[in-house]
Design an enzyme around this catalytic site. Structure first.
Site, short mmCIF file in Angstrom:
data_model
loop_
_atom_site.label_atom_id
_atom_site.label_comp_id
_atom_site.label_asym_id
_atom_site.label_seq_id
_atom_site.Cartn_x
_atom_site.Cartn_y
_atom_site.Cartn_z
N GLY A 19 -0.08 2.31 5.67
CA GLY A 19 0.37 2.43 4.29
C GLY A 19 -0.21 3.65 3.60
N GLU A 20 0.44 4.02 2.49
CA GLU A 20 -0.05 5.15 1.71
C GLU A 20 0.32 4.95 0.26
OE1 GLU A 20 0.15 10.06 1.60
OE2 GLU A 20 1.17 8.94 3.18
N ASP A 135 -3.36 -2.31 -12.16
CA ASP A 135 -2.20 -1.88 -11.38
C ASP A 135 -1.60 -3.06 -10.63
OD1 ASP A 135 -0.32 -0.07 -10.50
OD2 ASP A 135 -1.50 0.64 -8.82
#
Length: 668
Positions: A19-20, A135
């Protein structure tokens, strides 16, 4: 830069990129010490170059690492290695909540409530420890194969009592899930996370985002200025009470939202507990329906008809507008206190009552004409006792006597489902052939929805069970590699299912990972690499010590191990192995012939040899040989530490003078 195949900290082998995000890249890795999979989250190079960011990031990451909640991804370590800043955290074999939503389009509202509650539980833990996520979005929530949610990516979190870890002129977060106060760059607190969670719940229920646009700025403006379309407008299966929970969590003004994650959890639990509660006994419209039931099989007006009339009236007559203050205080003309709308409603209700009365009279006349009334004692048939028997049997009994069987009502009761609980005319009444017998059938005990229990701790689960009107059933324990010890793995009846009030809820509780045993392999005489591989495959940890050897053939081979080969031990036990390390322990023996004893000793010791002296001295024939080494017994390459034996010359003695060789000069 971190790449697949690298070994970080001589421990974490990078296996693949998984993931990024905006600030970090996440890799799957193997910990070679604890023999387990982990996730390695590596800060991107541009952020790693900002030392102020890195220090604040580490400080907040350590705070997050102290959180202990089954719905928060565990952080194991925070490391820096050659300008690479990374976090070692729990590896989750599952999907992101975003992937789950995308695959399903939208979720069943009971499932959505369960998932929302788990996220709220994670936030409640974080907020109590003064950590705000900032977030919250479905991309940052992992869903395990067992259905447990794990909140991750506290990368831009802030401590509630400290400065934000990022520069204050920046607005961080994802625009679609950003709270109005975040978009404005204002102070954030726990209610910021609640707003974002409200949007996540909205998306789970509808499959859509409340605000979207072409740019992050346009979306942020909508977060500040626009009201969301109520989720019930997009999914009419959502109960109105759940619709209201979503809208309250997403209120633009923080003061109107849920003030804490615990408050939201309580609201979700109350909703789940009362989901299938039968409100018929408390509804005036349903009271009207029950009064009309005995009249005939045809009901002219239903509660929904009245609601439709109300809606039409509201559409035809605009809402009253707010009057200026002076008009409110001193109206110019006195008007009736009853509005036009109210008058219309009264007229409609009066018409319904009159019509109902007409129907009742007609029914009574009909019953009294061709057929006898229920209390008629001149009938030829007697209503049999059908109360307490099943509907099918009751119908057979009634129709067998030439009477008409009609189900007038079905309602919840403590009697078994399908059983007759009342009849009209009453049992024993005299009736005529063809008369109608109206019965009320039991729908069984009123069902209550099982509250979300999976992923909660046992104490909280017990409280939820009793507060929802259930009783605690059998509690059993089961090992789990993914659910924290003491937390619920599953329940029966399952979360969201309907069950009779007072029913027993069985729980299966995690007792943590199973204690697994391993057989210790024999790694003696194997190379160090072979030994490490064998121990890792057996699920054992290892410590390596070295011992020197002068035998080159034994170099890098295991000399011994502390746990006996073939013995059974717990997995992750430590095995100490001793590995040979070859050291060249030989040297050329220096020549010490001709050196004095002290010099010869120093020369030999300097090369790692010992010296001994032969007790028998050789005879020195010259002054130069006096007290020096005549010979040594070893030369060439010898093992260091060997003893070199030398033979010394004795002290030189000059010969005596010879008088016969003296010449006397003659006498004159």
């Amino acid at each position: 830069m971190v790449e697949v195949g690298m070994l970080l900290n001589n421990r974490y082998e990078i296996l693949e990129k998984i993931g990024e995000g905006g600030s970090a890249v996440v890799f799957k890795a193997k910990c070679h010490i604890l023999n387990r999979l982990v996730a390695v989250k590596v800060l991107k190079d541009d952020l790693s170059a900002d030392m102020e960011f890195v220090e604040k990031f580490k400080r907040e990451a350590y705070a997050v690492a102290s959180l202990s909640n089954n719905n928060i991804v565990n952080i194991y370590d925070i490391e820096t290695e050659e300008n690479i800043n990374y976090i070692i955290q729990e590896y989750i074999d599952g999907k992101t909540l975003k992937q789950v939503i995308t695959e399903n389009g939208k979720l069943d509202y009971k499932d959505a409530v369960n998932k929302c509650r788990q996220i709220a539980s994670a936030l409640d833990c974080a907020h109590k420890n003064k950590i705000i996520h900032r977030d919250i979005k479905p991309h940052n929530v992992m869903v395990t194969k067992e259905g447990v949610l794990k909140v991750t990516d506290f990368g831009i979190a802030k401590a509630a009592d400290s400065a934000t870890i990022i520069r204050t002129e920046k607005v961080m977060g994802s625009a679609q899930y950003l709270s109005p106060e975040q978009a404005k760059g204002m102070h954030v607190d726990a209610r910021t996370d609640i707003y974002s969670l409200g949007i996540v719940l909205y998306e789970m229920l509808t499959g859509k985002l409340p605000f979207d646009g072409e740019t992050a700025v346009s979306i942020a403006l909508k977060q500040i200025q626009e009201k969301p379309v109520p989720p019930i407008n997009l999914n009419n299966e959502i109960p109105i009470s759940l619709n209201n929970i979503v809208l309250k969590a997403m209120d633009k003004d923080p003061i109107n939202r849920y003030q804490s994650a615990k408050e939201l959890i309580d609201s979700l639990d109350n909703f789940s507990s009362n989901l299938n509660t039968d409100f018929t006994s408390n509804s005036s419209n349903n009271e009207f329906t029950r009064v009309m039931d005995p009249i005939s099989d045809t009901t002219f007006f239903k509660p929904s008809d009245i609601e439709n009339i109300k809606k039409r009236e509201e559409l035809e007559e605009p809402e009253d507008k707010e009057l200026p203050i002076d008009e409110i205080q001193e109206p110019k003309t006195k008007k009736s206190s009853i509005s036009k709308k109210t008058k219309t409603m009264i007229a409609v209700l009066l018409a319904i009552i009159v019509l109902g009365a007409v129907v009742v009279i007609g029914y009574t006349i009909g019953m009294g004409g061709s057929k006898s009334q229920s209390s008629n004692t001149t009938g030829t048939l007697t209503v049999p006792n059908i109360v307490g028997i099943q509907q099918s049997a009751a119908k057979t009994l009634i129709t067998g006597k030439g009477l008409k069987f009609t189900v007038a009502d079905t309602k919840s009761s403590d009697k078994p489902k399908g059983q007759v609980i009342d009849c009209y005319p009453a049992v024993g009444s005299k009736v005529s052939n063809g008369d109608e017998i109206r019965v009320t059938i039991s729908a069984g005990p009123a069902e209550v929805t099982v509250p979300p229990l999976i992923g909660t701790d046992l104490t909280s689960a017990k409280q939820s069970i009793t507060s929802s009107g259930f009783t605690l059933g059998n509690v059993s324990y089961e090992n789990s590699d993914t659910v924290q010890s003491g937390y619920i793995i599953r329940d029966n009846p399952a979360d969201g299912a309907g069950a009779a009030k007072g029913a027993a809820i069985d729980l299966v509780v995690s007792s943590g990972p199973a204690i697994k045993m391993s057989t210790v392999p024999d790694v003696r005489n194997k190379s160090k690499e072979q030994a490490i591989d064998a121990l890792s495959k057996a699920g054992l940890n290892y410590t390596i010590n070295t011992v020197q050897t002068a035998d080159n053939s034994l170099d890098n081979k295991v000399a011994s191990q502390d746990l006996a080969p073939g013995s059974s031990v717990k997995q992750q036990s430590m095995v100490i192995i001793i590995v040979n390390q070859y050291v060249d322990n030989t040297a050329n023996v220096p020549s010490v012939v001709g050196q004095t004893q002290s010099v010869a000793l120093a020369t030999l010791k300097g090369q790692g040899f010992n010296m001994s002296i032969n007790p028998t001295n050789a005879t020195a024939t010259t002054q130069a040989q006096s007290n020096t080494v005549q010979s040594q017994d070893k030369s060439g390459k010898q093992t260091k530490g060997s003893t070199i034996t030398v033979t010394m010359y004795g002290t030189y003695t000059a010969p005596a003078a010879n008088d016969t060789n003296t010449t006397t000069p003659p006498t004159k």
